[in-house]
Scaffold this active site. Sequence first.
Site, PDB file in Angstrom:
ATOM      1  N   GLU A  35       0.877  -1.168   0.000  1.00 20.71           N
ATOM      2  CA  GLU A  35       0.000   0.000   0.000  1.00 20.71           C
ATOM      3  C   GLU A  35       0.919   1.224   0.000  1.00 20.71           C
ATOM      4  OE1 GLU A  35      -3.422   1.997   2.808  1.00 20.71           O
ATOM      5  OE2 GLU A  35      -2.673   0.010   3.325  1.00 20.71           O
ATOM      6  N   ARG A 261       4.790 -12.690  10.099  1.00 27.29           N
ATOM      7  CA  ARG A 261       5.428 -11.393   9.851  1.00 27.29           C
ATOM      8  C   ARG A 261       6.847 -11.434  10.402  1.00 27.29           C
ATOM      9  NH1 ARG A 261       1.908  -7.225   9.169  1.00 27.29           N
ATOM     10  NH2 ARG A 261       3.431  -5.619   9.583  1.00 27.29           N
ATOM     11  N   LYS A 271       3.902   1.069   9.230  1.00 30.86           N
ATOM     12  CA  LYS A 271       4.049   2.344   8.522  1.00 30.86           C
ATOM     13  C   LYS A 271       3.368   3.488   9.264  1.00 30.86           C
ATOM     14  CE  LYS A 271       3.021   0.220   4.670  1.00 30.86           C
ATOM     15  NZ  LYS A 271       2.448   0.041   3.354  1.00 30.86           N
TER      16      LYS A 271
END
Length: 556
Positions: A35, A261, A271
């Site tokens: 993204e 992750r 982020k």
Amino acid sequence: MDSVEKIPRNFITDIIDADLKEGRHDHVATRFPPEPNGYLHIGHAKSICLNFGLARDYNGTCNLRFDDTNPVKEDMEYINSIKHDVQWLGFQWSGEVRHSSDYFDQLYQFALELIDQGLAYVDELSADEIREYRGTLKEPGKNSPYRDRSVEENRALFEKMKNGQFEEGKACLRAKIDMASPFICMRDPVIYRVRYASHALTGDKWCIYPMYDFTHCISDAIEHITHSICTLEFQDNRRLYDWVLEHISIDCHPHQYEMSRLNLEYSITSKRKLNLLVNEGYVDGWDDPRLTTISGLRRRGYTPASIREFCRRIGVTKQENTVEMTALESCIREDLNANAPRAMAVLRPLKLVIDNYGAEGITATSFTVPNHPDKPELGTREISFSKELFIDEADFREEANKQYKRLKLGGLVRLRHGYIVKATSCEKDETGKVTCVHVEAIPNSVGCDVEGFKAKGVIHFVDANNYYDGKVMLYQRLFTVPNPGAAEDFLACVDKNSVEVIEHAALEASLAQAKVGDSFQFEREGYFCVDSKYSTEGHPVFNLTVALRETKKVQA
Ligand code: ATP
Ligand code: MG
């Protein structure tokens, strides 16, 4: 480290091998779908190395697809930085860069298909009401009063949404699945919402935007992805991924696989939180050398090969865990130990005068030294030498016990690549601080032992009559705790003293010519690179990349 490393076997390569063997696929097509709402970080590197690495190892393809469905948070700066970081890591996407927004027309048509089958409806509950109606893990949800609208009514209302006749938050399109599903993501998830915001690529064409779960699976199918890899928190969403693809007229049904992750000690891999650190001025931009963003690691002196090696070592599993920072540091240390030329740098200069310089056997004006102890192919260089040198403050004491392997009054050390010297006296300022050390050099002691003059150790030096007076930045960990992401206020865990600036280090003269991209081992100090932000032609600034050894901090 080789420039091409294969991905070690893991559960995903096992799945791919079986798919190829059993004929479910005859090729591998992956994608990396960031993204564009921030810069990439070390967690993304794990996903990049896996997705692009699989494409490389299986002779397949990997697309770069920007998941740009939220026009409010996205930015061209992020898009450009992400492309640059992927290429810098050593990967190239197949064909053109893709965007979820390339598929907005098709996504809209698929939404109409769901409506026409009675599988999607326009809901006019408020966001709060939707949340309330959704239920909890223990309690089933409740149907919205708008759930049983006719196909015609839903068509007309969705058209109104598209035409800008609803305010934001007043209507959304939801998939009609099951409000009692044990998987909350299946309780009539929202698939389109109204947003009056200009999109970086589609401008003002749309005021409705598809949600991630609806967009992602369809984008994968449009691109004929074979193995769609994401992180474990999307495990439940796999049901929705499959549901959408089963209920629309598309000829491809990719499979989603989840891996854990990457969580790395002393670092933030969100982020949203990185954005706060940058925007609130806690760090010097997205590429602050203390951040584990890709751009921060690059500015810190990490090489692409060292980051790929790190990703190779941590592997791909389904177990959540946290990786120690030292695992990342080892990778760059090994790379630089093997490849970085050596240089002499005195970080805290103390003057040293050779009182008998010029006497017989003590007349050298330079030494020819190898650039790398194990790599003759890296050549040699001249380091200059004269009566006055700089040594590090930490390398001299007036008195010291036997353990001290450096210079003390009456003691002998070897100057790296040069003479054995004996300290005879020192000068001090009014505060008692030593300002100058006087020594006598032992004649003809360069590169050989001299009977009766045994050096205790080796210390490095820089010629005080020919050196580069440069700036050096030393870094400690940005956070005071190993898991700042779990802290209630992670900003309070920022170590305000994690940067130390040395304005006047005495650096070997040749270092004035160092360019961005160059790295060195400053002997006995650590690995350093040329900072890309503050260096100018002929005036490089050096960043500490990593200390020489795991435990040893750069000398205070
Ligand atoms: P963030 O919380 O930083 O926004 P994200 O997962 O939302 O992370 P995306 O830009 O959506 O970020 O991620 C792009 C790809 O990178 C996704 O496939 C995602 O699963 C993967 N990814 C992101 N963070 C990690 C991580 N820490 N470890 C492994 N893969 C990750
Ligand atoms: Mg995301």
